[in-house]
Scaffold this active site. Sequence first.
Site, PDB file in Angstrom:
ATOM      1  CB  CYS A  58      -0.903  -0.050   1.238  1.00  0.00           C
ATOM      2  SG  CYS A  58      -1.741   1.484   1.624  1.00  0.00           S
ATOM      3  CB  CYS A  61       0.671   1.527   4.206  1.00  0.00           C
ATOM      4  SG  CYS A  61      -1.067   1.107   4.236  1.00  0.00           S
TER       5      CYS A  61
END
Length: 139
Positions: A58, A61
């Site tokens: 991600c 992230c």
Amino acid sequence: MGHCLAKPNKDRDDSEHDVEFAGGNVHLITTKESWEQKMAEAKRDGKIVIANFSATWCGPCRMIAPFYRELSEKFPSLVYLTIDVDELTEFSTSWDIKATPTFFFLKDGQQIDKLVGANKPELQKKIIAMQDSASSCKK
């Protein structure tokens, strides 16, 4: 702000996008037992826990991980955890994670706040508020 809704279908070499999600005062949770241990320690010490549910694939992230680590060093009276939703799939599902990153703020194992997405100003604001509430409880 940025967040990931689903794992991309592309098969990529994990080493290509490996990011340090731990470090500073951030503890990487890889088992349900380590989660329970950290939660028990936090409860015993009267500390607030910030649980970051994220994934190595991600982008948001990966972008917020160094900032989260930095905040863990700046505000050390809180407990910082990172859970990889792919490593602990069943556990993450039990928390009803719909997007990554998702940050849960927990006191005595109970959710007191939540933030979905890689929103740096909002994450910092919430952490400062948690730090302040933790400090005022001890006075």
